[in-house]
Motif scaffolding. Structure first.
Motif: not given
Length: 219
Positions: A62-67, A123, A127, A180-181, A183-184
């Protein structure tokens, strides 16, 4: 089980990779629909990586900071196990070249997404943003960083070094949560500031790990 089927089973089931692309196979010329742009369904030839695929899509996460580091490692090993150039030593020269490109790309993707700072910078780049070279940082913070660098340089005992290591790791982990927050929330201004701060603590981490290795500390 065929190489194509193995790769389909191990890498394509991620939701991010369930997108079909129509293109012509470089080997047989047939128009094919491929999932994740790996092998031609007609001739089984490895296809060129798509320029549309970012590192997250390449690894199937998934393209998310949390990995999850364990999941990243699994994806990486699965891909390299079947895409490594050695697997294509007897295949067409073009396919050998493609496997080298793919293998290198998978390496880049894994190394980038594995590291908190590199992942954040990547990431941010996706953007359309970058960390300015001359990011303004509070002078009090810079003094704190200088003092921390001196502590690392002057640390002699294993206890001192490991204490600094624990403290610095905790700081980086806290920054990861904040990133994480940010980016979300889509707060790229805050993301940029947090990454600028993380650069300093990542540099300190490199010094600490060097000290641990030089003193032969076993963790």
């Amino acid at each position: 089980m065929s190489l194509r089927r193995i790769l389909y089973n191990t890498t394509v089931r991620s939701p991010l990779l369930h997108h079909l692309r129509q293109l012509s196979c470089w080997s047989c010329g047939k128009e094919v629909k491929l999932v994740s742009n790996l092998f031609c369904a007609s001739c089984n030839a490895l296809q060129q990586p798509s320029k549309q695929d970012n590192y997250f899509k390449i690894l199937g996460v998934k393209e998310t900071y949390d990995q999850d580091e364990t999941e990243l490692a699994k994806r990486y090993k699965d891909l390299q196990k079947y895409l490594h150039p050695d697997k294509f030593a007897t295949r067409d020269k073009k396919e050998q070249e493609i496997s080298e490109i793919y293998s290198s790309l998978v390496n880049e993707a894994y190394n980038t997404l594995l590291e908190p700072l590199a992942r954040g910078i990547y990431m941010l780049k996706l953007r359309g943003k970058e960390i300015p070279e001359n990011t303004e940082v509070d002078q009090g913070f810079l003094m704190k960083i200088m003092e921390k660098n001196e502590e690392v340089e002057n640390a002699e005992t294993e206890e001192d070094i490991m204490k600094l290591n624990q403290e610095n790791k905790a700081m980086i982990k806290d920054l990861q949560k904040k990133l994480s927050t940010a980016f979300f929330d889509g707060d790229l201004k805050r993301v940029t500031k947090l990454l600028s701060i993380m650069k300093y603590y990542t540099s300190i981490d490199s010094q600490i790990q060097a000290a641990i290795r030089s003193k032969g500390i076993i963790r």
